[in-house]
Design a protein around this motif. Structure first.
Motif, PDB file in Angstrom:
ATOM      1  N   LEU A   1      39.456  54.509  65.543  1.00  0.00           N
ATOM      2  CA  LEU A   1      39.638  55.796  64.873  1.00  0.00           C
ATOM      3  C   LEU A   1      41.097  56.032  64.509  1.00  0.00           C
ATOM      4  N   PRO A   2      41.336  56.557  63.312  1.00  0.00           N
ATOM      5  CA  PRO A   2      42.693  56.995  62.996  1.00  0.00           C
ATOM      6  C   PRO A   2      42.937  58.343  63.665  1.00  0.00           C
ATOM      7  N   GLY A   3      44.171  58.723  63.767  1.00  0.00           N
ATOM      8  CA  GLY A   3      44.487  60.027  64.332  1.00  0.00           C
ATOM      9  C   GLY A   3      45.957  60.314  64.210  1.00  0.00           C
ATOM     10  N   LEU A   4      46.305  61.520  64.618  1.00  0.00           N
ATOM     11  CA  LEU A   4      47.709  61.930  64.636  1.00  0.00           C
ATOM     12  C   LEU A   4      48.239  62.013  66.056  1.00  0.00           C
ATOM     13  N   ALA A   5      47.330  62.223  67.014  1.00  0.00           N
ATOM     14  CA  ALA A   5      47.724  62.319  68.421  1.00  0.00           C
ATOM     15  C   ALA A   5      46.478  62.223  69.288  1.00  0.00           C
ATOM     16  N   VAL A   6      46.692  61.928  70.568  1.00  0.00           N
ATOM     17  CA  VAL A   6      45.623  61.986  71.563  1.00  0.00           C
ATOM     18  C   VAL A   6      46.259  62.583  72.818  1.00  0.00           C
ATOM     19  N   ASP A   7      45.452  63.338  73.569  1.00  0.00           N
ATOM     20  CA  ASP A   7      46.034  63.982  74.747  1.00  0.00           C
ATOM     21  C   ASP A   7      45.561  63.349  76.050  1.00  0.00           C
ATOM     22  N   ALA A   8      46.003  63.914  77.151  1.00  0.00           N
ATOM     23  CA  ALA A   8      45.732  63.363  78.481  1.00  0.00           C
ATOM     24  C   ALA A   8      44.245  63.358  78.823  1.00  0.00           C
ATOM     25  N   ARG A   9      43.437  64.129  78.079  1.00  0.00           N
ATOM     26  CA  ARG A   9      41.982  64.150  78.299  1.00  0.00           C
ATOM     27  C   ARG A   9      41.268  63.121  77.438  1.00  0.00           C
ATOM     28  N   GLY A  10      42.016  62.501  76.505  1.00  0.00           N
ATOM     29  CA  GLY A  10      41.391  61.576  75.561  1.00  0.00           C
ATOM     30  C   GLY A  10      40.899  62.275  74.302  1.00  0.00           C
ATOM     31  N   MET A  11      41.300  63.526  74.112  1.00  0.00           N
ATOM     32  CA  MET A  11      40.898  64.251  72.903  1.00  0.00           C
ATOM     33  C   MET A  11      41.828  63.842  71.760  1.00  0.00           C
ATOM     34  N   ARG A  12      41.227  63.530  70.618  1.00  0.00           N
ATOM     35  CA  ARG A  12      41.951  63.022  69.452  1.00  0.00           C
ATOM     36  C   ARG A  12      42.183  64.126  68.442  1.00  0.00           C
ATOM     37  N   LEU A  13      43.394  64.183  67.917  1.00  0.00           N
ATOM     38  CA  LEU A  13      43.702  65.078  66.808  1.00  0.00           C
ATOM     39  C   LEU A  13      43.593  64.246  65.545  1.00  0.00           C
ATOM     40  N   GLY A  14      42.626  64.572  64.688  1.00  0.00           N
ATOM     41  CA  GLY A  14      42.413  63.816  63.456  1.00  0.00           C
ATOM     42  C   GLY A  14      43.334  64.281  62.345  1.00  0.00           C
ATOM     43  N   ARG A  15      43.036  63.804  61.151  1.00  0.00           N
ATOM     44  CA  ARG A  15      43.883  64.126  60.006  1.00  0.00           C
ATOM     45  C   ARG A  15      43.436  65.396  59.295  1.00  0.00           C
ATOM     46  N   GLY A  16      42.353  66.003  59.768  1.00  0.00           N
ATOM     47  CA  GLY A  16      41.962  67.297  59.227  1.00  0.00           C
ATOM     48  C   GLY A  16      40.863  67.283  58.182  1.00  0.00           C
ATOM     49  N   GLY A  17      40.403  66.118  57.756  1.00  0.00           N
ATOM     50  CA  GLY A  17      39.367  66.081  56.727  1.00  0.00           C
ATOM     51  C   GLY A  17      37.956  66.186  57.273  1.00  0.00           C
ATOM     52  N   GLY A  18      37.780  65.956  58.558  1.00  0.00           N
ATOM     53  CA  GLY A  18      36.464  66.062  59.181  1.00  0.00           C
ATOM     54  C   GLY A  18      35.580  64.833  59.023  1.00  0.00           C
ATOM     55  N   SER A  19      36.066  63.794  58.347  1.00  0.00           N
ATOM     56  CA  SER A  19      35.243  62.600  58.115  1.00  0.00           C
ATOM     57  C   SER A  19      34.824  61.947  59.425  1.00  0.00           C
ATOM     58  N   TYR A  20      35.754  61.817  60.340  1.00  0.00           N
ATOM     59  CA  TYR A  20      35.417  61.148  61.595  1.00  0.00           C
ATOM     60  C   TYR A  20      34.648  62.058  62.545  1.00  0.00           C
ATOM     61  N   ASP A  21      34.774  63.369  62.386  1.00  0.00           N
ATOM     62  CA  ASP A  21      33.900  64.281  63.141  1.00  0.00           C
ATOM     63  C   ASP A  21      32.449  64.009  62.751  1.00  0.00           C
ATOM     64  N   ARG A  22      32.226  63.758  61.468  1.00  0.00           N
ATOM     65  CA  ARG A  22      30.871  63.437  60.995  1.00  0.00           C
ATOM     66  C   ARG A  22      30.396  62.102  61.552  1.00  0.00           C
ATOM     67  N   VAL A  23      31.302  61.131  61.601  1.00  0.00           N
ATOM     68  CA  VAL A  23      30.959  59.819  62.161  1.00  0.00           C
ATOM     69  C   VAL A  23      30.552  59.984  63.621  1.00  0.00           C
ATOM     70  N   LEU A  24      31.345  60.718  64.385  1.00  0.00           N
ATOM     71  CA  LEU A  24      31.053  60.895  65.810  1.00  0.00           C
ATOM     72  C   LEU A  24      29.738  61.633  66.015  1.00  0.00           C
ATOM     73  N   ALA A  25      29.471  62.630  65.187  1.00  0.00           N
ATOM     74  CA  ALA A  25      28.193  63.356  65.269  1.00  0.00           C
ATOM     75  C   ALA A  25      27.027  62.421  64.923  1.00  0.00           C
ATOM     76  N   ARG A  26      27.216  61.568  63.926  1.00  0.00           N
ATOM     77  CA  ARG A  26      26.179  60.606  63.525  1.00  0.00           C
ATOM     78  C   ARG A  26      25.881  59.638  64.674  1.00  0.00           C
ATOM     79  N   LEU A  27      26.921  59.162  65.333  1.00  0.00           N
ATOM     80  CA  LEU A  27      26.742  58.255  66.468  1.00  0.00           C
ATOM     81  C   LEU A  27      25.947  58.945  67.573  1.00  0.00           C
ATOM     82  N   GLU A  28      26.300  60.197  67.850  1.00  0.00           N
ATOM     83  CA  GLU A  28      25.609  60.942  68.903  1.00  0.00           C
ATOM     84  C   GLU A  28      24.129  61.146  68.558  1.00  0.00           C
ATOM     85  N   ARG A  29      23.863  61.535  67.322  1.00  0.00           N
ATOM     86  CA  ARG A  29      22.466  61.744  66.890  1.00  0.00           C
ATOM     87  C   ARG A  29      21.647  60.465  67.000  1.00  0.00           C
TER      88      ARG A  29
END
Length: 186
Positions: free
Chosen positions: A114-142
Protein backbone atom coordinates in the motif's frame (compact mmCIF):
# COMPACT_ATOMS: atom_id res chain seq x y z
CA UNK A 1 6.77 17.30 4.03
CA UNK A 2 10.20 15.69 3.98
CA UNK A 3 9.51 13.93 0.65
CA UNK A 4 9.50 17.26 -1.15
CA UNK A 5 13.11 17.91 -0.10
CA UNK A 6 14.53 14.62 -1.38
CA UNK A 7 16.91 14.61 -4.32
CA UNK A 8 16.71 12.04 -7.11
CA UNK A 9 19.77 10.35 -5.56
CA UNK A 10 18.04 10.20 -2.16
CA UNK A 11 14.97 8.57 -3.71
CA UNK A 12 17.12 6.08 -5.66
CA UNK A 13 19.20 5.09 -2.60
CA UNK A 14 16.08 4.74 -0.47
CA UNK A 15 14.42 2.59 -3.16
CA UNK A 16 17.36 0.16 -3.17
CA UNK A 17 17.35 -0.14 0.63
CA UNK A 18 13.55 -0.43 0.68
CA UNK A 19 13.59 -3.27 -1.87
CA UNK A 20 16.22 -5.17 0.15
CA UNK A 21 14.20 -4.81 3.37
CA UNK A 22 10.90 -5.75 1.72
CA UNK A 23 12.36 -8.78 -0.05
CA UNK A 24 13.39 -10.11 3.35
CA UNK A 25 9.76 -10.29 4.50
CA UNK A 26 8.59 -13.90 4.87
CA UNK A 27 5.19 -12.84 3.48
CA UNK A 28 6.84 -11.73 0.21
CA UNK A 29 9.10 -14.79 0.10
CA UNK A 30 6.01 -17.05 0.16
CA UNK A 31 3.79 -14.90 -2.06
CA UNK A 32 2.59 -16.13 -5.42
CA UNK A 33 0.63 -12.95 -6.21
CA UNK A 34 1.45 -9.45 -4.96
CA UNK A 35 -0.73 -6.39 -5.57
CA UNK A 36 1.57 -3.39 -5.62
CA UNK A 37 1.85 0.05 -7.20
CA UNK A 38 4.40 2.06 -9.14
CA UNK A 39 5.84 4.90 -7.11
CA UNK A 40 5.70 8.39 -8.56
CA UNK A 41 7.69 11.54 -7.87
CA UNK A 42 9.36 11.32 -4.45
CA UNK A 43 7.34 8.37 -3.14
CA UNK A 44 9.47 5.53 -1.81
CA UNK A 45 10.61 3.76 -4.97
CA UNK A 46 9.00 0.46 -5.95
CA UNK A 47 10.34 -0.52 -9.40
CA UNK A 48 13.40 -2.44 -8.14
CA UNK A 49 11.14 -4.38 -5.79
CA UNK A 50 8.57 -5.11 -8.53
CA UNK A 51 11.27 -6.32 -10.93
CA UNK A 52 12.83 -8.63 -8.33
CA UNK A 53 9.43 -10.09 -7.43
CA UNK A 54 8.81 -10.79 -11.14
CA UNK A 55 12.24 -12.41 -11.48
CA UNK A 56 11.28 -14.70 -8.58
CA UNK A 57 8.22 -15.82 -10.52
CA UNK A 58 5.72 -13.80 -8.50
CA UNK A 59 2.66 -12.49 -10.33
CA UNK A 60 2.61 -8.72 -9.74
CA UNK A 61 -0.67 -6.84 -10.10
CA UNK A 62 -0.68 -3.08 -10.54
CA UNK A 63 -3.60 -0.69 -10.23
CA UNK A 64 -5.27 1.41 -12.89
CA UNK A 65 -7.35 4.27 -11.52
CA UNK A 66 -10.99 4.24 -12.60
CA UNK A 67 -13.08 7.42 -13.04
CA UNK A 68 -14.83 6.81 -9.68
CA UNK A 69 -11.45 6.48 -7.85
CA UNK A 70 -11.80 2.70 -7.55
CA UNK A 71 -8.94 0.56 -8.84
CA UNK A 72 -8.86 -1.98 -11.65
CA UNK A 73 -5.80 -4.25 -11.91
CA UNK A 74 -3.44 -5.46 -14.59
CA UNK A 75 -0.35 -7.65 -14.67
CA UNK A 76 3.12 -6.11 -14.51
CA UNK A 77 5.47 -7.69 -17.05
CA UNK A 78 8.37 -5.26 -16.78
CA UNK A 79 8.99 -1.54 -17.08
CA UNK A 80 7.95 -1.63 -20.74
CA UNK A 81 4.46 -2.73 -19.68
CA UNK A 82 3.75 0.63 -18.02
CA UNK A 83 2.13 3.75 -19.39
CA UNK A 84 2.06 7.18 -17.80
CA UNK A 85 -1.54 8.27 -17.33
CA UNK A 86 -2.70 11.67 -16.08
CA UNK A 87 -6.05 11.66 -14.32
CA UNK A 88 -7.57 15.12 -14.51
CA UNK A 89 -5.58 17.66 -12.52
CA UNK A 90 -4.11 15.04 -10.23
CA UNK A 91 -0.69 13.42 -10.38
CA UNK A 92 0.28 11.27 -13.32
CA UNK A 93 0.40 7.57 -12.48
CA UNK A 94 2.17 4.65 -14.11
CA UNK A 95 -0.40 2.00 -14.96
CA UNK A 96 -0.15 -1.41 -16.60
CA UNK A 97 -0.92 -1.68 -20.31
CA UNK A 98 -2.82 -4.69 -21.53
CA UNK A 99 -5.72 -6.67 -20.18
CA UNK A 100 -7.70 -5.33 -17.24
CA UNK A 101 -8.48 -8.00 -14.68
CA UNK A 102 -11.25 -6.17 -12.81
CA UNK A 103 -11.40 -4.57 -9.36
CA UNK A 104 -11.83 -7.99 -7.68
CA UNK A 105 -8.45 -9.28 -8.97
CA UNK A 106 -6.84 -7.89 -5.80
CA UNK A 107 -8.73 -10.45 -3.70
CA UNK A 108 -6.39 -13.16 -5.01
CA UNK A 109 -3.24 -11.44 -3.74
CA UNK A 110 -1.14 -12.95 -0.95
CA UNK A 111 0.36 -9.53 -0.15
CA UNK A 112 -0.94 -6.03 -0.87
CA UNK A 113 1.69 -3.28 -0.87
CA UNK A 114 0.00 0.00 0.00
CA UNK A 115 1.12 3.55 -0.68
CA UNK A 116 0.76 6.06 2.11
CA UNK A 117 1.98 9.23 3.70
CA UNK A 118 2.48 7.89 7.22
CA UNK A 119 1.75 4.97 9.55
CA UNK A 120 1.39 5.15 13.30
CA UNK A 121 2.29 2.99 16.29
CA UNK A 122 -1.03 1.10 15.91
CA UNK A 123 -0.34 0.26 12.27
CA UNK A 124 -2.95 2.73 11.02
CA UNK A 125 -2.05 4.11 7.58
CA UNK A 126 -2.59 7.66 6.41
CA UNK A 127 -3.38 7.44 2.69
CA UNK A 128 -3.17 10.05 -0.01
CA UNK A 129 -6.78 11.11 0.41
CA UNK A 130 -8.41 9.70 -2.73
CA UNK A 131 -10.06 6.75 -1.00
CA UNK A 132 -8.95 4.23 -3.65
CA UNK A 133 -7.21 1.97 -1.18
CA UNK A 134 -10.05 2.28 1.34
CA UNK A 135 -12.16 0.67 -1.38
CA UNK A 136 -9.54 -2.02 -1.93
CA UNK A 137 -9.45 -2.83 1.79
CA UNK A 138 -13.26 -2.94 1.96
CA UNK A 139 -13.32 -5.24 -1.09
CA UNK A 140 -10.82 -7.59 0.56
CA UNK A 141 -12.91 -7.68 3.73
CA UNK A 142 -16.15 -8.38 1.83
CA UNK A 143 -14.43 -11.22 -0.05
CA UNK A 144 -13.05 -12.74 3.14
CA UNK A 145 -9.53 -12.29 1.73
CA UNK A 146 -6.73 -11.76 4.23
CA UNK A 147 -3.55 -10.81 2.38
CA UNK A 148 -0.65 -9.34 4.33
CA UNK A 149 -1.05 -5.56 4.19
CA UNK A 150 2.31 -3.80 4.02
CA UNK A 151 2.95 -0.07 3.61
CA UNK A 152 6.18 1.30 2.11
CA UNK A 153 7.42 4.55 3.66
CA UNK A 154 10.47 6.62 4.57
CA UNK A 155 11.76 6.32 8.14
CA UNK A 156 10.46 9.75 9.18
CA UNK A 157 6.92 8.77 8.14
CA UNK A 158 6.50 6.26 10.97
CA UNK A 159 4.83 8.51 13.54
CA UNK A 160 3.10 8.27 16.91
CA UNK A 161 -0.47 8.76 15.66
CA UNK A 162 -2.41 9.46 12.45
CA UNK A 163 -6.12 10.27 12.23
CA UNK A 164 -8.18 7.11 11.82
CA UNK A 165 -11.81 6.50 10.89
CA UNK A 166 -14.00 3.58 11.93
CA UNK A 167 -13.52 1.84 8.54
CA UNK A 168 -9.71 2.07 8.62
CA UNK A 169 -7.80 -1.18 9.07
CA UNK A 170 -4.26 -1.54 10.41
CA UNK A 171 -1.47 -2.84 8.22
CA UNK A 172 0.62 -5.86 9.22
CA UNK A 173 3.97 -4.15 8.66
CA UNK A 174 5.70 -1.02 7.48
CA UNK A 175 8.91 -1.27 5.47
CA UNK A 176 11.30 1.67 5.48
CA UNK A 177 14.84 1.96 4.11
CA UNK A 178 16.24 1.23 7.59
CA UNK A 179 14.02 -1.68 8.59
CA UNK A 180 10.71 -3.40 9.11
CA UNK A 181 8.24 -2.69 11.88
CA UNK A 182 5.46 -5.18 12.52
CA UNK A 183 2.10 -4.53 14.14
CA UNK A 184 -0.06 -7.00 16.03
CA UNK A 185 -2.77 -8.49 13.83
CA UNK A 186 -6.21 -9.02 15.23
Amino acid sequence: MVRNRLTADDVREAATALAQRALGLPELARARTVAAYVSVDSEPGTLALLDTLRERGVRVLLPALLPDNDLDWGAYTGEGSLQRVRHGGRMALFEPVGERLGPDAVTGADVVLLPGLAVDARGMRLGRGGGSYDRVLARLERAGAHPALVVLLYDSEVVERVPAEAHDRPVRAVVTPSGVRRFPSD
